[in-house]
Design a protein around this motif. Sequence first.
Motif, PDB file in Angstrom:
ATOM      1  N   LEU A   1       5.067  -3.470   5.145  1.00  0.00           N
ATOM      2  CA  LEU A   1       4.449  -2.744   6.263  1.00  0.00           C
ATOM      3  C   LEU A   1       5.469  -1.846   6.944  1.00  0.00           C
ATOM      4  O   LEU A   1       6.594  -2.264   7.214  1.00  0.00           O
ATOM      5  CB  LEU A   1       3.907  -3.730   7.298  1.00  0.00           C
ATOM      6  CG  LEU A   1       2.747  -4.620   6.854  1.00  0.00           C
ATOM      7  CD1 LEU A   1       2.303  -5.504   8.014  1.00  0.00           C
ATOM      8  CD2 LEU A   1       1.594  -3.785   6.340  1.00  0.00           C
TER       9      LEU A   1
ATOM     10  N   SER B   1       7.656   3.993   4.373  1.00  0.00           N
ATOM     11  CA  SER B   1       7.090   5.211   3.777  1.00  0.00           C
ATOM     12  C   SER B   1       7.371   5.200   2.280  1.00  0.00           C
ATOM     13  O   SER B   1       8.042   6.058   1.721  1.00  0.00           O
ATOM     14  CB  SER B   1       7.690   6.462   4.429  1.00  0.00           C
ATOM     15  OG  SER B   1       7.087   6.692   5.679  1.00  0.00           O
TER      16      SER B   1
ATOM     17  N   ARG C   1       4.407   6.932  -3.520  1.00  0.00           N
ATOM     18  CA  ARG C   1       3.180   6.399  -4.130  1.00  0.00           C
ATOM     19  C   ARG C   1       3.338   6.125  -5.626  1.00  0.00           C
ATOM     20  O   ARG C   1       3.850   6.965  -6.370  1.00  0.00           O
ATOM     21  CB  ARG C   1       2.025   7.375  -3.913  1.00  0.00           C
ATOM     22  CG  ARG C   1       1.759   7.648  -2.451  1.00  0.00           C
ATOM     23  CD  ARG C   1       0.408   8.276  -2.231  1.00  0.00           C
ATOM     24  NE  ARG C   1      -0.049   9.030  -3.386  1.00  0.00           N
ATOM     25  CZ  ARG C   1      -1.329   9.305  -3.597  1.00  0.00           C
ATOM     26  NH1 ARG C   1      -2.253   8.893  -2.749  1.00  0.00           N
ATOM     27  NH2 ARG C   1      -1.682  10.008  -4.645  1.00  0.00           N
TER      28      ARG C   1
ATOM     29  N   HIS D   1      -4.356   3.443  -2.403  1.00  0.00           N
ATOM     30  CA  HIS D   1      -4.482   1.983  -2.268  1.00  0.00           C
ATOM     31  C   HIS D   1      -3.448   1.234  -3.102  1.00  0.00           C
ATOM     32  O   HIS D   1      -2.933   0.204  -2.674  1.00  0.00           O
ATOM     33  CB  HIS D   1      -5.876   1.529  -2.690  1.00  0.00           C
ATOM     34  CG  HIS D   1      -6.953   1.947  -1.732  1.00  0.00           C
ATOM     35  ND1 HIS D   1      -8.274   1.712  -1.956  1.00  0.00           N
ATOM     36  CD2 HIS D   1      -6.879   2.581  -0.540  1.00  0.00           C
ATOM     37  CE1 HIS D   1      -8.992   2.192  -0.944  1.00  0.00           C
ATOM     38  NE2 HIS D   1      -8.174   2.723  -0.082  1.00  0.00           N
TER      39      HIS D   1
ATOM     40  N   THR E   1      -0.581   1.851  -3.647  1.00  0.00           N
ATOM     41  CA  THR E   1       0.693   1.843  -2.936  1.00  0.00           C
ATOM     42  C   THR E   1       0.616   0.981  -1.678  1.00  0.00           C
ATOM     43  O   THR E   1       1.454   0.094  -1.464  1.00  0.00           O
ATOM     44  CB  THR E   1       1.062   3.289  -2.543  1.00  0.00           C
ATOM     45  OG1 THR E   1       1.085   4.080  -3.731  1.00  0.00           O
ATOM     46  CG2 THR E   1       2.411   3.337  -1.846  1.00  0.00           C
ATOM     47  N   THR E   2      -0.381   1.222  -0.856  1.00  0.00           N
ATOM     48  CA  THR E   2      -0.385   0.621   0.487  1.00  0.00           C
ATOM     49  C   THR E   2      -0.842  -0.837   0.469  1.00  0.00           C
ATOM     50  O   THR E   2      -0.333  -1.645   1.241  1.00  0.00           O
ATOM     51  CB  THR E   2      -1.265   1.437   1.440  1.00  0.00           C
ATOM     52  OG1 THR E   2      -2.566   1.599   0.866  1.00  0.00           O
ATOM     53  CG2 THR E   2      -0.662   2.804   1.681  1.00  0.00           C
TER      54      THR E   2
ATOM     55  N   GLN F   1       1.900  -2.984  -0.224  1.00  0.00           N
ATOM     56  CA  GLN F   1       2.790  -3.155   0.937  1.00  0.00           C
ATOM     57  C   GLN F   1       2.319  -4.297   1.841  1.00  0.00           C
ATOM     58  O   GLN F   1       3.126  -5.057   2.370  1.00  0.00           O
ATOM     59  CB  GLN F   1       2.870  -1.854   1.741  1.00  0.00           C
ATOM     60  CG  GLN F   1       3.592  -0.738   0.993  1.00  0.00           C
ATOM     61  CD  GLN F   1       3.682   0.540   1.806  1.00  0.00           C
ATOM     62  OE1 GLN F   1       3.044   1.522   1.480  1.00  0.00           O
ATOM     63  NE2 GLN F   1       4.486   0.532   2.868  1.00  0.00           N
TER      64      GLN F   1
ATOM     65  N   THR G   1      -8.896  -0.357   4.772  1.00  0.00           N
ATOM     66  CA  THR G   1      -7.847  -1.082   5.477  1.00  0.00           C
ATOM     67  C   THR G   1      -8.420  -2.125   6.436  1.00  0.00           C
ATOM     68  O   THR G   1      -7.991  -3.284   6.416  1.00  0.00           O
ATOM     69  CB  THR G   1      -6.909  -0.097   6.192  1.00  0.00           C
ATOM     70  OG1 THR G   1      -6.266   0.694   5.196  1.00  0.00           O
ATOM     71  CG2 THR G   1      -5.862  -0.815   7.015  1.00  0.00           C
TER      72      THR G   1
ATOM     73  N   ARG H   1       0.794   0.470  11.563  1.00  0.00           N
ATOM     74  CA  ARG H   1       0.925   1.534  10.565  1.00  0.00           C
ATOM     75  C   ARG H   1       1.522   0.957   9.276  1.00  0.00           C
ATOM     76  O   ARG H   1       2.643   0.452   9.278  1.00  0.00           O
ATOM     77  CB  ARG H   1       1.793   2.659  11.124  1.00  0.00           C
ATOM     78  CG  ARG H   1       1.083   3.427  12.250  1.00  0.00           C
ATOM     79  CD  ARG H   1       2.050   4.077  13.224  1.00  0.00           C
ATOM     80  NE  ARG H   1       2.972   5.006  12.585  1.00  0.00           N
ATOM     81  CZ  ARG H   1       2.698   6.269  12.275  1.00  0.00           C
ATOM     82  NH1 ARG H   1       1.498   6.760  12.547  1.00  0.00           N
ATOM     83  NH2 ARG H   1       3.593   7.035  11.710  1.00  0.00           N
ATOM     84  N   ILE H   2       0.771   1.040   8.194  1.00  0.00           N
ATOM     85  CA  ILE H   2       1.217   0.436   6.936  1.00  0.00           C
ATOM     86  C   ILE H   2       2.224   1.342   6.243  1.00  0.00           C
ATOM     87  O   ILE H   2       3.299   0.918   5.872  1.00  0.00           O
ATOM     88  CB  ILE H   2       0.003   0.140   6.023  1.00  0.00           C
ATOM     89  CG1 ILE H   2      -0.921  -0.861   6.716  1.00  0.00           C
ATOM     90  CG2 ILE H   2       0.473  -0.378   4.659  1.00  0.00           C
ATOM     91  CD1 ILE H   2      -2.282  -0.986   6.077  1.00  0.00           C
ATOM     92  N   ASN H   3       1.856   2.619   6.073  1.00  0.00           N
ATOM     93  CA  ASN H   3       2.748   3.558   5.390  1.00  0.00           C
ATOM     94  C   ASN H   3       2.694   4.896   6.137  1.00  0.00           C
ATOM     95  O   ASN H   3       1.756   5.676   5.956  1.00  0.00           O
ATOM     96  CB  ASN H   3       2.322   3.721   3.928  1.00  0.00           C
ATOM     97  CG  ASN H   3       3.254   4.637   3.149  1.00  0.00           C
ATOM     98  OD1 ASN H   3       3.730   5.653   3.660  1.00  0.00           O
ATOM     99  ND2 ASN H   3       3.517   4.297   1.894  1.00  0.00           N
TER     100      ASN H   3
ATOM    101  N   VAL I   1       1.872   8.054   4.152  1.00  0.00           N
ATOM    102  CA  VAL I   1       0.475   8.174   3.719  1.00  0.00           C
ATOM    103  C   VAL I   1      -0.421   8.524   4.912  1.00  0.00           C
ATOM    104  O   VAL I   1      -1.339   9.342   4.797  1.00  0.00           O
ATOM    105  CB  VAL I   1       0.022   6.869   3.027  1.00  0.00           C
ATOM    106  CG1 VAL I   1      -1.487   6.829   2.853  1.00  0.00           C
ATOM    107  CG2 VAL I   1       0.715   6.735   1.672  1.00  0.00           C
TER     108      VAL I   1
END
Lengths: 163, 284, 806
Positions: free
Chosen positions: C18, C21, C24, C529, C531-532, C535, C570, C686-688, C691
Amino acid sequence: MGKKMQISLTVNGEVHYILAEPRELLIHTLRERLGLTGPHIGCETSHCGACTVDMNGRSVKACTVFVAQADGAEITTIEGLGSPDGLHVLQRTFREHHGLQCGYCTPGMITRAHRLLIENPNPTEEEVRFGMAGNLCRCTGYQNIVKAILAAASEMNAKEAAE
Amino acid sequence: MIPSAFEYHRPGDLASALGILSAYGDEARVIAGGHSLIPMMKLRMASVGHLVDLQSVAELRGITVAEREVTIGAMVTQAELISHDGLAKAVPILREAALQIADPQVRYVGTVGGNVANGDPGNDMPGLMQCLDARFTLVGPGGPREVPARAFYHGLYATERAEDEILTRIAIPVHAGGHAYEKQKRKIGDYATAAAAVLLTKSGGKVASASVAMTNLSDVPVWSEAAAAALVGRDCGAEAVADAVAAMLADIDPQADNRGPIAFKKHVAGVILGRAIARAWSRA
Amino acid sequence: MNDLTPSREERIANLKGLGSSRKRVEDVRFTQGKGNYVDDIKMAGMLFGDFVRSPYAHARVVSINADAARALPGVVAVLTAADLAPLNLHWMPTLAGDKQMVLADGKVLFQGQEVAFVVATDRYIAADAIELVEVEYEELPVVVDPFAALAPDAPVLREDLNGILSGAHGPRRHHNHIFLWETGDKAATEEALGAAEVVAEEVVYYHRTHPCPLETCGCVASMDKVNGKLTVWGTFQAPHVVRTVASLLSGIEEHNIRVVSPDIGGGFGNKVGVYPGYVCAIVASIVTGKPVKWVEDRMDNLMATAFARDYWMKGRISATKEGRITALHCHVTADHGAFDACADPTKFPAGFFHICTGSYDIPVAYVGVDGVYTNKAPGGVAYRCSFRVTEAAYFIERMIEVLAIELGMDAAELRRINFIRKDQFPYQSALGWEYDSGDYHTAWDKALAAVDYKGLRAEQAQRLAEFRAGRTRKLLGIGLTHFTEIVGAGPVKNCDILGMGMFDSCEIRIHPTGSAIARLGTISQGQGHATTFAQIIASEIGLSADSITVEEGDTDTAPYGLGTYGSRSTPVAGAATALCGRKIRAKAQMIAAWLLEVHEGDLEWDVDRFQVKGAPERFKTMKDIAYAAYNQAIPGIEPGLEAVSYYDPPNMTYPFGAYIAVMEIDVDTGEHAVRQFYALDDCGTRINPMVIEGQVHGGATEGYAIAMGQEIAYDEIGNVKTGTLMDFFLPTAWETPHYTTDHTETPSPHHPIGAKGVGESPNVGSVPAFSNAVHDAFRPFGLRQSHMPHDHWRIWKIARDLGLHG
């Protein structure tokens, strides 16, 4: 169905001989006969540039070229720009700067940017925006695409200066 | 969007191209860059039996720049036109206008000849060529003839060119003085909402000569003699410009479309012409 | 401990969890042209299907003669409604409880409607065959205006519903009426409006537009008659629902249907619905026993699949003289086109439009929405929007501006004094929502300071003076917006699609060597998705995101989920993912306790390991634990390490933001230039960030297009005037503004990681920001409301109508 004709194309350095109707669109030849599905079909009226390939040293929209017109041409697609072991600088900077999301416009975008940087190795942001105006992206708002192209330009220039 | 089938021809010289046109009559169409014709064929709004590709006809290529005149082969692309420095020096309005046509990919393949010969009122080059008093060389079975751009356009897609003729070359007198090509469009890749080409020469603080042409404001390009006449002999001030605009408005006949209603187009035509005159005057 | 031991900070960074950055993972294949989109699929013997479409907006189909088409070599079949009727597939249910013709059954109701389906050996032959199908039409009177559609003598559009006075959402009061949906306290609202010191009234139109992803819709259907198994690859934002619907319609048991969403070239809501092309391709494959591909072209896409918006919103808003809002009343006339194919949760025929009290503490409100049939394409999808939130945000942000004019107040100040205060959360809105969290004042002040709002207003006043003195023809507009979104549907008790509760899911399987695969019920269309979501998992279970593969979109392998739209991935699937990770961790703790020979309660989690409390040098990393899970017999614990979670959210999440657009406007040509665009988003955790920023750029560009030129326009006889990208405005890099992004972070209290979803915020927020900038420029001359899109001629018309052309 129309009469077929013999056509030869050099695509990514490889010569292909095909028998096709002259009306066949170059984008279909590349995608369906040669299996090069990197260039995509987006608008079909030469507005979006998703089908952009390099033909005889020019960026062209392959949805608006008949294969007959391309007889004898040298063509480079996204598949010919880099390889998994040796990515093109633009392929790296697009990822590095988040210059893509759904990926659909990306092959045309990178192929066009490749030609732009050959013609103008040191463009301003404005020149990049003007030079990329034949390619539409629905996801990124272009800001990071522009960043990626400028980054590629400076990387390529730095490399050249070092050599 | 898939076009109907056709037969393809790629003649190697002008004589063969003309021969094919004669042989197939109205079933044959010449193709240059194809970015007007191919979309129409894909939408099946144009049907072509025999497509005659001019890419290998060497006679149609090349740019020559002489002291008093430049000539441009019909198959010269917009990109070649833009990148030709000699041409840009002799007739700078050409580059200024060509950069406002379509987008980079289309300019690589779109040709000057195709742009002027197609008879599409949305194309920029016809009005520009009228402004420049260019002459088109048409070659048919009976040999070549020269037609002034100002006498070439008859109506929507209707031109002086006969079906068995090919537009081969464009001759443009080198102009002195100031120039401007002003175009309003909705976005890159769009045709003009209104565009104005203006050439002016200056003598003793007054307009010595003028030429004015408008694009996409009628079914043909509009070379407005009256607008030019309203400027000549005057100081190019607000009043003269207003008179030129009024004269131009009497010559155009815009149609409503997605770009807007007629009243809007007329208003914009006036504004654009005013700007073009001001810019040309500042360079004169 | 030695120098080679990574520090705690390094261990955190190595996770790429989390807040990272992270670059991807998808981009590696996309940048090499190795994505796999539906039109890239090629199968042996594959046929191509394409439609004969109606040139008329309303006509009776007198006859269809396909003999010549069938005779064309390479044509395999031509299907008409008559062929589908015995299978009862000539009509299909819509997501909104209506039904839609798959192929014209007796009449056509919009231009571009599907009339016959031609199946041929390739797309060239199919195109030729379409020209050979002779259809005789008898033209009928056309209704494109929803108000005219409700006139007593208006033509009957839906003859199939004639005399049926009740629809899926209650009574119909007219033959072209679909429903009236109401919420709020009508009487109390009227009373407050009647008693108010100031009332502003306005009609706000959010025009018809289209999501227009760069890839159009399409599918490949392949019926394997040997195994009885149907596989459908397609541009589906909700593949699992498509499988269920396909099973219900076809009678094929659900386990024999596999639906796969491959890479999707953008969706934006366009790919939520079920279209006739999918049904016809499936039928054609069943009939022929061969794979059948259908891919629409761009004109088909703009004419026939899934428009968005088309809401006529009549509003009244009241306030005290000091500007405190006392009531909001809204009536919507909603043009749904020929069939009600809106993509909304079943109980919400107007979606979440009743979020239209926005960011403001409005004590009483009422909303009524009348759905209407017209001779236009069906749809009403959420174009980068959570079910009519865009319309709602545009409505309230315009009404605020109109009220500011009525009060003679600064619109920034009017917003500030009416914001829901931080201490009021969770906040019950007058229209029934419970806002989870927010801090609007902080966001607003940050935004105003960032753009130097006071300085901008001073510059604007100066410009106005120069304009009035004849020294410039350009006005300056400052467009303000503070939006509140509602995203992440469920909860299941309120939200379903065709009866399927709107939960979502995640399944995680840890491999012995400490890498993992996760599968979700959602599907990325560019959101990243793969990518994140990795995370989220990385932060939960302590394996690097680089060691986690995320897969979505294959109904044979992924757990059931409701898909990706409405910014729900999300909030819903992301929550399922976090909770699934926690299940893994719970089992891992038991394993670690056994390995370390301590009681579970003596262990604490630290980044990527369980360590003994007070003795951190005694630990087992998740990698160690994963290996142990597979190679040791641990008493009382099953081997393996995997889990699945289905998440039914207790509430939706409420992202918000403050956007400011500064625009130069040429009053003579109607042209504009966006000088500045500032976007502050608060999407909770904020996850990424990379993104998120990309989502904001893209959504704001869509909003820019919608506000400034993009529309689906019809002429009076129902011809689509905007069928290609010449006329349907998608800006290029040249026209698109530069964006400045910013954020505050107010986590959702009920979401496992506090995330709220951000994909649609920029579309929701930017449209009113751009539109308000145009209006603001002309406010000194008396402009109250002018409908979008604000293209050149419409801005020119504003100036002309205000007498600014002399």
